[in-house]
Design a protein around this motif. Structure first.
Motif, PDB file in Angstrom:
ATOM      1  N   THR A   1       0.553  -1.153   0.479  1.00 53.47           N
ATOM      2  CA  THR A   1      -0.106  -0.346   0.032  1.00 53.47           C
ATOM      3  C   THR A   1       0.625   1.092   0.066  1.00 53.47           C
ATOM      4  N   TRP A   2      -0.127   2.224  -0.402  1.00 48.03           N
ATOM      5  CA  TRP A   2       0.889   3.022  -0.373  1.00 48.03           C
ATOM      6  C   TRP A   2       0.378   4.715  -1.021  1.00 48.03           C
ATOM      7  N   GLY A   3       0.492   5.928  -0.142  1.00 52.43           N
ATOM      8  CA  GLY A   3      -0.355   6.722  -0.699  1.00 52.43           C
ATOM      9  C   GLY A   3      -1.510   8.012   0.676  1.00 52.43           C
ATOM     10  N   GLN A   4      -1.833   8.177   0.727  1.00 53.51           N
ATOM     11  CA  GLN A   4      -2.504   9.133   2.100  1.00 53.51           C
ATOM     12  C   GLN A   4      -2.616   7.792   3.443  1.00 53.51           C
ATOM     13  N   GLY A   5      -1.962   8.198   4.175  1.00 49.87           N
ATOM     14  CA  GLY A   5      -2.423   7.615   5.657  1.00 49.87           C
ATOM     15  C   GLY A   5      -3.050   7.500   6.781  1.00 49.87           C
ATOM     16  N   ILE A   6      -3.540   8.391   6.273  1.00 52.60           N
ATOM     17  CA  ILE A   6      -4.192   9.474   8.155  1.00 52.60           C
ATOM     18  C   ILE A   6      -5.507   8.789   8.446  1.00 52.60           C
ATOM     19  N   THR A   7      -5.976   7.718   8.259  1.00 53.33           N
ATOM     20  CA  THR A   7      -6.860   7.002   8.767  1.00 53.33           C
ATOM     21  C   THR A   7      -6.081   5.376   8.585  1.00 53.33           C
ATOM     22  N   TYR A   8      -5.000   5.147   9.203  1.00 52.73           N
ATOM     23  CA  TYR A   8      -4.231   3.595   8.968  1.00 52.73           C
ATOM     24  C   TYR A   8      -5.029   2.941   8.517  1.00 52.73           C
ATOM     25  N   ARG A   9      -5.509   3.015   7.172  1.00 55.20           N
ATOM     26  CA  ARG A   9      -5.903   2.935   5.924  1.00 55.20           C
ATOM     27  C   ARG A   9      -5.107   1.421   5.356  1.00 55.20           C
ATOM     28  N   LEU A  10      -3.706   2.699   5.102  1.00 55.54           N
ATOM     29  CA  LEU A  10      -2.458   1.804   4.455  1.00 55.54           C
ATOM     30  C   LEU A  10      -2.369   0.763   5.607  1.00 55.54           C
ATOM     31  N   GLY A  11      -2.686   0.513   6.740  1.00 56.24           N
ATOM     32  CA  GLY A  11      -2.417  -1.127   7.613  1.00 56.24           C
ATOM     33  C   GLY A  11      -0.665  -1.168   7.713  1.00 56.24           C
ATOM     34  N   THR A  12      -0.120  -0.341   7.184  1.00 55.02           N
ATOM     35  CA  THR A  12       1.254  -0.356   8.079  1.00 55.02           C
ATOM     36  C   THR A  12       1.469  -0.393   9.588  1.00 55.02           C
ATOM     37  N   GLY A  13       0.599   0.807   9.830  1.00 59.52           N
ATOM     38  CA  GLY A  13       0.979   0.893  11.501  1.00 59.52           C
ATOM     39  C   GLY A  13       1.315   2.209  11.611  1.00 59.52           C
ATOM     40  N   THR A  14       1.407   2.958  10.784  1.00 58.19           N
ATOM     41  CA  THR A  14       1.115   4.470  10.538  1.00 58.19           C
ATOM     42  C   THR A  14      -0.239   5.285  10.172  1.00 58.19           C
ATOM     43  N   ASN A  15      -0.093   5.963  10.403  1.00 55.37           N
ATOM     44  CA  ASN A  15      -0.908   7.251   9.971  1.00 55.37           C
ATOM     45  C   ASN A  15      -0.829   8.775   8.519  1.00 55.37           C
ATOM     46  N   HIS A  16       0.652   8.079   8.255  1.00 51.81           N
ATOM     47  CA  HIS A  16       1.557   8.785   7.591  1.00 51.81           C
ATOM     48  C   HIS A  16       1.528   9.142   6.668  1.00 51.81           C
ATOM     49  N   THR A  17       1.231  10.003   5.622  1.00 54.45           N
ATOM     50  CA  THR A  17       2.342   9.661   4.005  1.00 54.45           C
ATOM     51  C   THR A  17       2.728   8.116   3.467  1.00 54.45           C
ATOM     52  N   VAL A  18       2.522   7.811   3.011  1.00 52.73           N
ATOM     53  CA  VAL A  18       3.861   6.912   1.911  1.00 52.73           C
ATOM     54  C   VAL A  18       3.765   6.989   0.815  1.00 52.73           C
ATOM     55  N   LEU A  19       5.408   7.146   0.234  1.00 52.18           N
ATOM     56  CA  LEU A  19       5.228   7.482  -1.224  1.00 52.18           C
ATOM     57  C   LEU A  19       5.661   6.472  -2.182  1.00 52.18           C
ATOM     58  N   SER A  20       5.659   4.989  -1.518  1.00 55.30           N
ATOM     59  CA  SER A  20       6.516   3.876  -2.080  1.00 55.30           C
ATOM     60  C   SER A  20       5.517   3.138  -1.787  1.00 55.30           C
ATOM     61  N   PRO A  21       5.435   1.986  -2.363  1.00 58.84           N
ATOM     62  CA  PRO A  21       5.222   1.352  -2.089  1.00 58.84           C
ATOM     63  C   PRO A  21       5.326   0.505  -0.979  1.00 58.84           C
ATOM     64  N   THR A  22       4.702   0.147  -0.115  1.00 57.61           N
ATOM     65  CA  THR A  22       4.930  -0.020   0.972  1.00 57.61           C
ATOM     66  C   THR A  22       4.795  -1.717   1.620  1.00 57.61           C
ATOM     67  N   LYS A  23       5.049  -2.770   1.370  1.00 54.71           N
ATOM     68  CA  LYS A  23       4.564  -4.199   2.281  1.00 54.71           C
ATOM     69  C   LYS A  23       4.466  -4.583   3.345  1.00 54.71           C
ATOM     70  N   VAL A  24       2.508  -4.791   3.799  1.00 55.71           N
ATOM     71  CA  VAL A  24       2.024  -4.384   5.011  1.00 55.71           C
ATOM     72  C   VAL A  24       2.072  -6.666   5.122  1.00 55.71           C
ATOM     73  N   SER A  25       1.863  -6.163   6.122  1.00 61.10           N
ATOM     74  CA  SER A  25       2.162  -7.421   7.730  1.00 61.10           C
ATOM     75  C   SER A  25       0.759  -8.363   7.886  1.00 61.10           C
ATOM     76  N   LEU A  26       0.386  -9.143   6.868  1.00 56.42           N
ATOM     77  CA  LEU A  26      -0.971 -10.048   6.039  1.00 56.42           C
ATOM     78  C   LEU A  26      -1.017 -11.217   7.775  1.00 56.42           C
ATOM     79  N   PRO A  27      -2.431 -11.601   8.163  1.00 56.31           N
ATOM     80  CA  PRO A  27      -2.411 -12.487   8.986  1.00 56.31           C
ATOM     81  C   PRO A  27      -2.662 -14.166   8.359  1.00 56.31           C
ATOM     82  N   GLN A  28      -2.464 -14.661   8.838  1.00 53.93           N
ATOM     83  CA  GLN A  28      -2.404 -16.406   7.609  1.00 53.93           C
ATOM     84  C   GLN A  28      -3.151 -16.727   6.337  1.00 53.93           C
TER      85      GLN A  28
END
Length: 418
Positions: free
Chosen positions: A372-399
């Motif tokens: 995921t990447w882009g605006q993370g203001i509502t934690y919707r990127l799933g990376t644990g941060t609510n900051h904007t992410v400018l490049s694709p970042t891997k999301v830790s997933l359930p099994q």
């Protein structure tokens, strides 16, 4: 009298058998052949998590789930499971959430301010856990799509069923109205149904494009300044024996991929040249032949050239193009746009399923990762941060294996198969 009493007893036994038979027919046959779980994360300010934790009072009890590993799976009644193939592109962002189960039942939850969940709800119009949507005429939905305040499904027989707000004509039923429960759009058969923010588009079996709803920026593509269309209208593609084979809709833009790989858009312009609005279909990406093409968000687009190349363009103020850059939040719309640019994932991975709402983007890769990447203001990127992410970042997933996902208004829903 003995005879009469025996007759009475026989009638009671017969009635009991009938009741038992009727009861048996009312029990749902549950398809558990696929083990699908739906995880939703982000800020739950309109009950989009679907797990009954939302409480509304003087101050809403907003639950924040920062990543998929912290999310609880959505539980459908009767033990039914969501069919991941039932959700098509959702390029507008939505207050309501939902899925069609593997048994063909339509379930929805979340914000219901205009009955876009499909049921009557008391004020303040939030449905905190899945409810069954009453689809009319015993029809079964095959695909589900969400707009801003309207929802719709394409049935197994090609009928279009719509519900929610029709203030801008987005339901196609001929009159402006709020709070519309599921209604069949008359005289329309479609093979694809796409909902924008306040407009709707569908592709007919003979490849005609029909549109209805808001046309304030030309998203109906009718070369007209008419603000709203309350019944389906046909879009005319430029001459040349062109037929549309894939349809998509963003918040205020509509797109078509032709049988020869040409791409046409109408509505908000996602490029730096030309007018701000396209009132009729205009060909874009002239030097590129797309195998798959989608318009998403306010004016973004994604072209799959081949299995290794995904080209993005449009509004990049919050890094939705994933190229490590962002454009200024300028009142000059041309400066907000960027691209076309080729998306590059870490470790030379490639996208398989791509989604984008107005400001955030993501994909499930061919190797089974989620980025995921882009605006993370509502934690919707799933990376644990609510900051904007400018490049694709891997999301830790359930099994399990990720098989589909979509963005809601402030959350993300992920379908995992175990």
């Amino acid at each position: 009298r003995v005879s009469a009493g025996c007759g009475t007893m026989e009638r009671k036994q017969a009635l009991l058998v009938v009741v038992l038979l009727v009861s048996v027919t009312l029990v749902k046959t549950i398809d558990n052949t696929r083990r699908i779980k739906v995880y939703i994360w982000g800020e739950d300010f309109v009950a989009q998590l679907g797990n009954s934790t939302f409480v509304y009072g003087d101050k809403p009890n907003i639950t924040i789930v920062k990543d998929p590993l912290s999310a609880y799976p959505v539980r459908l009644p009767y033990g039914e499971v969501c069919d991941p193939a039932s959700i098509v592109d959702n390029g507008a962002g939505t207050y309501a959430m939902g899925c069609i189960s593997t048994n063909g039942t339509t379930w929805m939850w979340g914000g219901d301010s205009s009955q876009q969940v499909g049921v009557l709800s008391p004020s303040p119009h939030f449905i905190a856990s899945p409810v069954e949507v009453p689809i009319p005429l015993n029809k079964t939905c095959a695909q589900l799509s969400f707009g801003n305040e309207h929802s719709g499904c394409l049935t197994t027989t090609g009928d279009v069923v719509m519900w929610g707000s029709n203030q801008q004509g987005q339901l196609g039923i001929g009159k402006p109205k709020r709070d519309v429960l599921p209604t069949v759009v008359p005289n329309v058969k479609c093979t694809q149904l796409r909902l924008g923010g306040e407009h709707t588009a569908c592709l007919t079996p003979d490849h005609r494009v029909l549109v209805w709803g808001s046309n304030t920026v030309g998203q109906c593509g009718l070369n007209s300044n008419t603000s709203y269309y309350f019944t389906p209208q046909q879009v005319a593609l430029p001459s040349g024996n062109r037929t549309c084979r894939q349809l998509s809709a963003g918040y205020a833009v509509t797109g078509c991929l032709t049988s020869t790989g040409e791409t046409f858009v109408w509505g908000f312009n996602g490029f730096r040249t030309g007018p701000q609005q396209f009132l009729k279909p205009v060909r874009v990406l002239n030097d590129t032949r797309c195998a798959n093409f989608k318009v998403l968000g306010f004016n973004n687009g994604a072209c799959v050239v081949d299995k290794h190349t995904l080209v993005l363009y449009g509004d990049n103020r919050w890094g939705a193009l994933g190229n490590g850059k962002r454009t200024p939040d300028s009142r000059h719309w041309q400066l907000r746009n960027q691209g076309p640019t080729v998306l590059k994932l870490p470790d030379n991975d490639t996208c398989d399923i791509f989604r984008l709402n107005s400001f955030s983007a993501g994909c499930i890769s061919v190797s089974g990762n989620m980025y995921t990447w882009g605006q993370g203001i509502t934690y919707r990127l799933g990376t644990g941060t609510n900051h904007t992410v400018l490049s694709p970042t891997k999301v830790s997933l359930p099994q399990g294996t990720p098989v589909n996902f979509f963005f809601g208004l402030a959350v993300t829903a992920l379908f995992m198969e175990n």
